[in-house]
Design a protein around this motif. Structure first.
Motif, PDB file in Angstrom:
ATOM      1  N   MET A   1       0.845  -1.191   0.000  1.00 54.78           N
ATOM      2  CA  MET A   1       0.000   0.000   0.000  1.00 54.78           C
ATOM      3  C   MET A   1       0.882   1.244   0.000  1.00 54.78           C
ATOM      4  N   THR A   2       0.623   2.164  -0.917  1.00 51.90           N
ATOM      5  CA  THR A   2       1.404   3.399  -0.994  1.00 51.90           C
ATOM      6  C   THR A   2       1.139   4.281   0.216  1.00 51.90           C
ATOM      7  N   GLY A   3       2.010   5.289   0.402  1.00 52.66           N
ATOM      8  CA  GLY A   3       1.817   6.201   1.523  1.00 52.66           C
ATOM      9  C   GLY A   3       0.488   6.915   1.449  1.00 52.66           C
ATOM     10  N   ALA A   4       0.094   7.367   0.248  1.00 51.40           N
ATOM     11  CA  ALA A   4      -1.171   8.076   0.094  1.00 51.40           C
ATOM     12  C   ALA A   4      -2.342   7.157   0.413  1.00 51.40           C
ATOM     13  N   ALA A   5      -2.280   5.914  -0.075  1.00 49.56           N
ATOM     14  CA  ALA A   5      -3.368   4.964   0.193  1.00 49.56           C
ATOM     15  C   ALA A   5      -3.447   4.628   1.673  1.00 49.56           C
ATOM     16  N   LEU A   6      -2.287   4.516   2.335  1.00 51.25           N
ATOM     17  CA  LEU A   6      -2.278   4.210   3.766  1.00 51.25           C
ATOM     18  C   LEU A   6      -2.875   5.363   4.568  1.00 51.25           C
ATOM     19  N   ARG A   7      -2.514   6.580   4.203  1.00 47.17           N
ATOM     20  CA  ARG A   7      -3.089   7.731   4.908  1.00 47.17           C
ATOM     21  C   ARG A   7      -4.609   7.782   4.720  1.00 47.17           C
ATOM     22  N   ARG A   8      -5.039   7.492   3.516  1.00 47.59           N
ATOM     23  CA  ARG A   8      -6.479   7.485   3.240  1.00 47.59           C
ATOM     24  C   ARG A   8      -7.181   6.409   4.069  1.00 47.59           C
ATOM     25  N   ALA A   9      -6.579   5.245   4.154  1.00 52.92           N
ATOM     26  CA  ALA A   9      -7.168   4.160   4.938  1.00 52.92           C
ATOM     27  C   ALA A   9      -7.205   4.515   6.423  1.00 52.92           C
ATOM     28  N   ASN A  10      -6.158   5.163   6.895  1.00 58.29           N
ATOM     29  CA  ASN A  10      -6.125   5.558   8.309  1.00 58.29           C
ATOM     30  C   ASN A  10      -7.179   6.621   8.606  1.00 58.29           C
ATOM     31  N   LEU A  11      -7.386   7.538   7.663  1.00 57.09           N
ATOM     32  CA  LEU A  11      -8.433   8.540   7.858  1.00 57.09           C
ATOM     33  C   LEU A  11      -9.806   7.878   7.869  1.00 57.09           C
ATOM     34  N   GLU A  12     -10.005   6.925   6.994  1.00 54.53           N
ATOM     35  CA  GLU A  12     -11.259   6.164   6.987  1.00 54.53           C
ATOM     36  C   GLU A  12     -11.471   5.467   8.323  1.00 54.53           C
ATOM     37  N   SER A  13     -10.410   4.893   8.879  1.00 60.52           N
ATOM     38  CA  SER A  13     -10.510   4.220  10.185  1.00 60.52           C
ATOM     39  C   SER A  13     -10.839   5.221  11.291  1.00 60.52           C
ATOM     40  N   LEU A  14     -10.256   6.427  11.214  1.00 62.65           N
ATOM     41  CA  LEU A  14     -10.556   7.462  12.206  1.00 62.65           C
ATOM     42  C   LEU A  14     -12.033   7.831  12.163  1.00 62.65           C
ATOM     43  N   VAL A  15     -12.581   7.975  10.964  1.00 63.45           N
ATOM     44  CA  VAL A  15     -13.999   8.291  10.817  1.00 63.45           C
ATOM     45  C   VAL A  15     -14.856   7.194  11.433  1.00 63.45           C
ATOM     46  N   GLU A  16     -14.492   5.948  11.180  1.00 67.19           N
ATOM     47  CA  GLU A  16     -15.268   4.825  11.709  1.00 67.19           C
ATOM     48  C   GLU A  16     -15.118   4.673  13.216  1.00 67.19           C
ATOM     49  N   ALA A  17     -14.006   5.156  13.771  1.00 64.45           N
ATOM     50  CA  ALA A  17     -13.723   4.959  15.195  1.00 64.45           C
ATOM     51  C   ALA A  17     -14.459   5.935  16.102  1.00 64.45           C
ATOM     52  N   GLN A  18     -15.257   6.836  15.555  1.00 62.16           N
ATOM     53  CA  GLN A  18     -15.902   7.868  16.364  1.00 62.16           C
ATOM     54  C   GLN A  18     -17.127   7.366  17.124  1.00 62.16           C
ATOM     55  N   GLY A  19     -17.507   6.116  16.909  1.00 63.28           N
ATOM     56  CA  GLY A  19     -18.699   5.602  17.575  1.00 63.28           C
ATOM     57  C   GLY A  19     -19.954   6.286  17.106  1.00 63.28           C
ATOM     58  N   ALA A  20     -19.971   6.670  15.839  1.00 64.88           N
ATOM     59  CA  ALA A  20     -21.070   7.457  15.291  1.00 64.88           C
ATOM     60  C   ALA A  20     -21.720   6.713  14.128  1.00 64.88           C
ATOM     61  N   THR A  21     -22.931   7.119  13.800  1.00 67.08           N
ATOM     62  CA  THR A  21     -23.619   6.609  12.620  1.00 67.08           C
ATOM     63  C   THR A  21     -22.956   7.174  11.367  1.00 67.08           C
ATOM     64  N   ARG A  22     -22.632   6.305  10.436  1.00 64.20           N
ATOM     65  CA  ARG A  22     -22.010   6.777   9.192  1.00 64.20           C
ATOM     66  C   ARG A  22     -23.090   7.407   8.314  1.00 64.20           C
ATOM     67  N   ALA A  23     -22.935   8.677   8.007  1.00 64.99           N
ATOM     68  CA  ALA A  23     -23.941   9.413   7.252  1.00 64.99           C
ATOM     69  C   ALA A  23     -23.592   9.396   5.765  1.00 64.99           C
TER      70      ALA A  23
END
Length: 354
Positions: A1-23
């Motif tokens: 996974m490239t650096g850009a793809a890894l950062r994108r995946a980590n941001l996606e994980s941060l969004v999911e980790a908020q304990g919130a409903t995905r809108a």
């Protein structure tokens, strides 16, 4: 996974980790709420279309408004948390009209301070994923409103000054106009009846319709309203107070100390909103934090603490704050606490590529 793809995946994980409903709001939305709430300036950035009846729609220009509208439609009152990541569409001077944003919206939370701390932590964490230690600029909408309520001025001017808060040039023009107003009382104005008769005579003489466009009554009422407003004198000391307050900007602790000194000199009770800002400073870590007394988003539904996180070239990477009035503006029948923020994904990527 490239650096850009890894950062994108980590941001996606941060969004999911908020304990919130995905809108996931629809891509096509009614344009009316955006014109009503954000005005023509924001409206010029919308990508518009219309249906067969002529009703205007726009490609989704943000996530906050449709999330809040759906929350109200489902029945407000229960605490709710939403997170998102996906494309929005706005016309921009540079860059593509389609770009991604990520963010969270926390509605009706039992503790507004905890909610805002979560929002600030989310924004900082998003920047950290991209290796960015942002500069943070704080503003105090509630602090300015508390000052405005206590300042010595006719009530008619308070909403007009508040409506220009965050519009630096517009507020400066208004204060300049008030500073130039004469101290002497205005000459006595004609009665409304006499004014309507005079306007009617002038319109008839000019061959203008009395029913198409503004009527003589409407013209007279607008004239009398403006004259009454001009005659409502704002004391020079109050105008200097506003100028002095709006000029305060710098490292957060130094700036807040200046606000406290200003409040003490003018016997203003600003302790509560100042303490509210101080409560959130520990959670901002080692970031460079400033306070700008004149800073506010150009939307009047923001209410308490607002913030921007900027990168090395001053680009806004994340922004948000407390916006308790938005839900009432959209139809809620009681005040509902709300905090949220948006993160500009393309700008975070650009910071890494520099």
């Amino acid at each position: 996974m490239t650096g850009a793809a890894l950062r994108r995946a980590n941001l996606e994980s941060l969004v999911e980790a908020q304990g919130a409903t995905r809108a996931t709001p629809p891509l096509l939305l009614s344009a009316d709420p955006y014109f009503d709430l954000a005005g023509e300036e924001f409206g010029r950035r919308l990508l518009l279309t219309s249906d067969a009846s002529g009703r205007e729609y726009c490609l989704r220009p943000d996530f906050t408004l449709p999330i809040v509208e759906a929350y109200i439609a489902d029945g407000v009152g229960e605490p709710a948390a939403f997170s998102y990541m996906g494309p929005i569409f706005r016309q921009r001077d540079t860059g593509a009209a389609e770009f991604d944003q990520a963010g969270i919206e926390l509605l009706a939370q039992p503790d507004g301070d905890v909610a805002l701390d979560q929002v600030l932590t989310f924004a900082r964490a998003a920047c950290s994923i991209f290796g960015i230690a942002p500069d943070i600029r704080l503003g105090g909408v509630g602090l300015f409103e508390a000052l405005l309520v206590q300042a010595d001025m006719p009530d008619a001017w308070r909403p007009r000054i508040r409506n220009r808060f965050g519009h630096t040039e517009a507020l400066d023009r208004l204060l300049t106009r008030l500073e130039a107003a004469p101290d002497a009382a205005r000459q006595q104005q004609p009665s409304r009846k006499a004014l309507v008769e005079d306007v009617t005579e002038q319109m008839v003489a000019a061959g203008l319709s009395l029913s198409e466009g503004r009527t003589p009554d409407e013209i007279a009422d607008r004239y009398l309203e403006q004259q009454a407003l001009d005659a409502a004198h704002v004391p020079p000391a109050t105008l200097k107070l506003l100028r002095d307050y709006l000029a305060i900007s710098g490292p957060v602790l130094q700036a807040l100390t200046q606000v406290e000194a200003l409040a003490a000199r003018h016997k203003l009770m600003l302790g509560a909103p100042i303490r509210a800002i101080r409560r959130h400073l520990n959670g901002l870590g080692e970031c460079r934090v400033s306070f700008d007394a004149s800073f506010s988003p150009r939307l009047d539904y923001y209410t308490g603490i607002v913030f921007e996180m900027t990168g090395s070239k001053g680009e806004v990477l994340a922004s948000g704050g407390q916006y308790d009035r938005l839900l009432e503006r959209l139809g809620a029948t009681a005040p509902i606490a709300a905090s949220g923020c948006s993160v500009w994904v393309d700008r975070l990527d650009a910071e890494v590529r520099q």
